[in-house]
Each structure stands twice: as structure tokens, then as C-alpha cells.
Write a protein that holds these residues in place. Structure first.
Motif, PDB file in Angstrom:
ATOM      1  N   SER A  17       0.632  -0.991  -0.222  1.00 54.28           N
ATOM      2  CA  SER A  17      -0.233  -0.001  -0.139  1.00 54.28           C
ATOM      3  C   SER A  17       1.162   1.134  -0.078  1.00 54.28           C
ATOM      4  CB  SER A  17      -1.169   0.323   1.552  1.00 54.28           C
ATOM      5  OG  SER A  17      -2.051  -1.196   1.325  1.00 54.28           O
ATOM      6  N   ILE A  18       1.255   1.555   0.604  1.00 50.20           N
ATOM      7  CA  ILE A  18       2.599   2.330   1.016  1.00 50.20           C
ATOM      8  C   ILE A  18       3.817   2.311  -0.895  1.00 50.20           C
ATOM      9  CG2 ILE A  18       5.032   3.894   1.846  1.00 50.20           C
ATOM     10  CD1 ILE A  18       4.219   2.272   4.136  1.00 50.20           C
ATOM     11  N   GLY A  19       4.059   1.527  -1.562  1.00 49.19           N
ATOM     12  CA  GLY A  19       4.315   1.725  -3.102  1.00 49.19           C
ATOM     13  C   GLY A  19       3.024   2.508  -3.610  1.00 49.19           C
ATOM     14  N   LEU A  20       1.958   1.737  -3.683  1.00 54.84           N
ATOM     15  CA  LEU A  20       0.627   2.024  -4.616  1.00 54.84           C
ATOM     16  C   LEU A  20       0.174   3.319  -4.037  1.00 54.84           C
ATOM     17  CD1 LEU A  20      -1.555  -0.875  -4.436  1.00 54.84           C
ATOM     18  CD2 LEU A  20      -0.650  -0.236  -5.964  1.00 54.84           C
ATOM     19  N   SER A  21       0.604   3.477  -2.954  1.00 57.28           N
ATOM     20  CA  SER A  21       0.834   5.719  -2.492  1.00 57.28           C
ATOM     21  C   SER A  21       1.678   6.664  -3.014  1.00 57.28           C
ATOM     22  CB  SER A  21       1.157   5.442  -0.671  1.00 57.28           C
ATOM     23  OG  SER A  21      -0.142   5.000  -0.432  1.00 57.28           O
ATOM     24  N   LEU A  58      -7.089  -0.432  -6.137  1.00 58.53           N
ATOM     25  CA  LEU A  58      -6.190  -1.505  -5.302  1.00 58.53           C
ATOM     26  C   LEU A  58      -5.670  -0.673  -3.757  1.00 58.53           C
ATOM     27  CD1 LEU A  58      -3.283  -1.932  -8.049  1.00 58.53           C
ATOM     28  CD2 LEU A  58      -4.726  -3.599  -6.998  1.00 58.53           C
ATOM     29  N   VAL A  59      -5.973   0.366  -4.171  1.00 62.97           N
ATOM     30  CA  VAL A  59      -5.372   1.290  -2.574  1.00 62.97           C
ATOM     31  C   VAL A  59      -6.572   0.972  -1.373  1.00 62.97           C
ATOM     32  CG1 VAL A  59      -5.001   2.760  -1.020  1.00 62.97           C
ATOM     33  CG2 VAL A  59      -3.594   2.644  -3.333  1.00 62.97           C
ATOM     34  N   VAL A  60      -7.427   0.783  -2.192  1.00 66.17           N
ATOM     35  CA  VAL A  60      -8.857   1.134  -0.599  1.00 66.17           C
ATOM     36  C   VAL A  60      -8.839  -0.416  -0.332  1.00 66.17           C
ATOM     37  CG1 VAL A  60     -11.362   1.404  -0.769  1.00 66.17           C
ATOM     38  CG2 VAL A  60     -10.136   2.645  -2.171  1.00 66.17           C
ATOM     39  N   PRO A  61      -8.900  -1.662  -1.002  1.00 69.27           N
ATOM     40  CA  PRO A  61      -8.670  -2.750  -0.517  1.00 69.27           C
ATOM     41  C   PRO A  61      -8.345  -3.347   0.225  1.00 69.27           C
ATOM     42  CG  PRO A  61      -9.222  -3.465  -2.572  1.00 69.27           C
ATOM     43  CD  PRO A  61      -9.244  -1.856  -2.285  1.00 69.27           C
ATOM     44  N   LEU A  87      -7.659   7.677   1.932  1.00 69.24           N
ATOM     45  CA  LEU A  87      -8.969   7.030   1.442  1.00 69.24           C
ATOM     46  C   LEU A  87      -9.759   8.100   1.220  1.00 69.24           C
ATOM     47  CD1 LEU A  87      -9.052   3.054   2.658  1.00 69.24           C
ATOM     48  CD2 LEU A  87      -7.942   4.461   1.116  1.00 69.24           C
ATOM     49  N   VAL A  88     -10.249   8.590   1.758  1.00 75.61           N
ATOM     50  CA  VAL A  88     -11.312   9.332   1.546  1.00 75.61           C
ATOM     51  C   VAL A  88     -10.811  11.352   0.617  1.00 75.61           C
ATOM     52  CG1 VAL A  88     -13.020  11.538   2.422  1.00 75.61           C
ATOM     53  CG2 VAL A  88     -12.814   9.420   3.416  1.00 75.61           C
ATOM     54  N   THR A 116      -0.800  10.764   3.589  1.00 76.36           N
ATOM     55  CA  THR A 116      -2.098  10.611   4.634  1.00 76.36           C
ATOM     56  C   THR A 116      -1.977   9.109   4.530  1.00 76.36           C
ATOM     57  OG1 THR A 116      -2.604  12.239   4.106  1.00 76.36           O
ATOM     58  CG2 THR A 116      -3.942  10.521   5.559  1.00 76.36           C
ATOM     59  N   VAL A 117      -2.574   7.938   3.942  1.00 80.82           N
ATOM     60  CA  VAL A 117      -2.322   6.718   3.735  1.00 80.82           C
ATOM     61  C   VAL A 117      -1.190   5.804   3.998  1.00 80.82           C
ATOM     62  CG1 VAL A 117      -2.804   5.022   2.208  1.00 80.82           C
ATOM     63  CG2 VAL A 117      -4.416   6.390   1.780  1.00 80.82           C
ATOM     64  N   ALA A 118      -0.675   6.913   3.143  1.00 76.43           N
ATOM     65  CA  ALA A 118       1.272   5.860   3.490  1.00 76.43           C
ATOM     66  C   ALA A 118       1.525   6.228   5.208  1.00 76.43           C
ATOM     67  CB  ALA A 118       2.519   6.745   2.145  1.00 76.43           C
TER      68      ALA A 118
END
Length: 136
Positions: A17-21, A58-61, A87-88, A116-118
Motif C-alpha cells: 500500500s505504501i508503494g501504491l501511494s 487497488l489502494v482501497v481494499p 482514502l477519503v 496520509t495513507v502511506a
């Protein structure tokens, strides 16, 4: 053992997820620059808005699963709150044009949301490691 396996998966999902962010950030910041420098880049698939939507899909799930599994163990609800806020923001970025925020608004929301997600995943990863979750 089952618990160690779950936490190894959580660690992998946090890093993914950090990579996707980071990919969201790169996409959002680099594409406008590349398009202005070389118009042919605009025709590539990753320059299309659907690429941004695919990243969010991809990030959300992935984030939901990783943060949820981690929080079940370390009970850090601020991680969930931070991840949800990110995510919002990312979701809002996908609709920035519709909301009348323009491209600058989309970029700002994407950058803020991805960071924020990362950050939530980094905190989640560290919290799990602190209680010996056996991340790989």
C-alpha cells in the motif's frame, strides 16, 4: 502458526500500500510535467484518468485489509482514522473535476491523500513490529 502468518501478510500489504501511494504521487506529479514536455506521453495508458481510478481501486481494499488486520492486533484506532482520512482524500481527488476543484485541486488532494495513507501504513507497520507481529 496462524497469527504469525496473518501478521506477515499485514506487513506485506502495508508495504504494498505504501508503494501504491508512492505510485499515486508519482503519477499525479510527474504526468503533467511529462505531458507538457512530450505530448506523445499523453497517449500512453498511465497518462489516462482511468489509471488513477485503477490505483484507487487497488489502494482501497489493500489498505482496508492491512490496516484492519494490524489494528485487530495493536488496537491503534488512530491508524484506522488516519487511513480512512487518506482514502477519503484519494477518493475525492478522483472526483475533483466534478466537484469543481480543477486539476490543481485534484493534484493537492492526491498528494495529501497518498501521503496520509502511506503514513497510516507506516504507523501500522511500526505498531505491529513493536508488539512482535513477525513482519517479514
Amino acid at each position: 502458526n496462524r497469527i504469525g502468518g496473518i501478521h506477515m501478510v499485514t506487513g506485506l500489504l502495508d508495504r504494498f500500500s505504501i508503494g501504491l501511494s508512492a505510485l499515486c504521487l508519482l503519477h499525479c506529479l510527474a504526468i503533467p510535467l511529462l505531458i507538457s514536455m512530450a505530448p506523445v506521453v499523453a497517449t500512453l495508458a498511465f497518462a489516462d484518468e482511468s489509471f488513477h481510478l485503477a490505483l484507487i481501486a487497488l489502494v482501497v481494499p489493500t489498505s482496508t485489509l492491512a490496516l484492519g488486520l494490524g489494528c485487530r492486533k495493536h488496537r491503534g484506532l488512530r491508524v484506522i482514522a488516519l487511513g480512512l482520512a487518506g482514502l477519503v482524500l484519494l477518493g475525492s481527488a478522483a472526483f475533483a473535476e466534478t466537484l469543481g476543484l480543477g486539476e490543481v485541486g485534484e493534484t493537492a488532494l492526491t498528494v495529501l491523500g497518498a501521503l496520509t495513507v502511506a503514513s497510516a501504513h507506516l504507523i501500522n507497520y511500526r505498531a505491529c513490529r513493536a508488539i512482535d507481529c513477525e513482519h517479514a
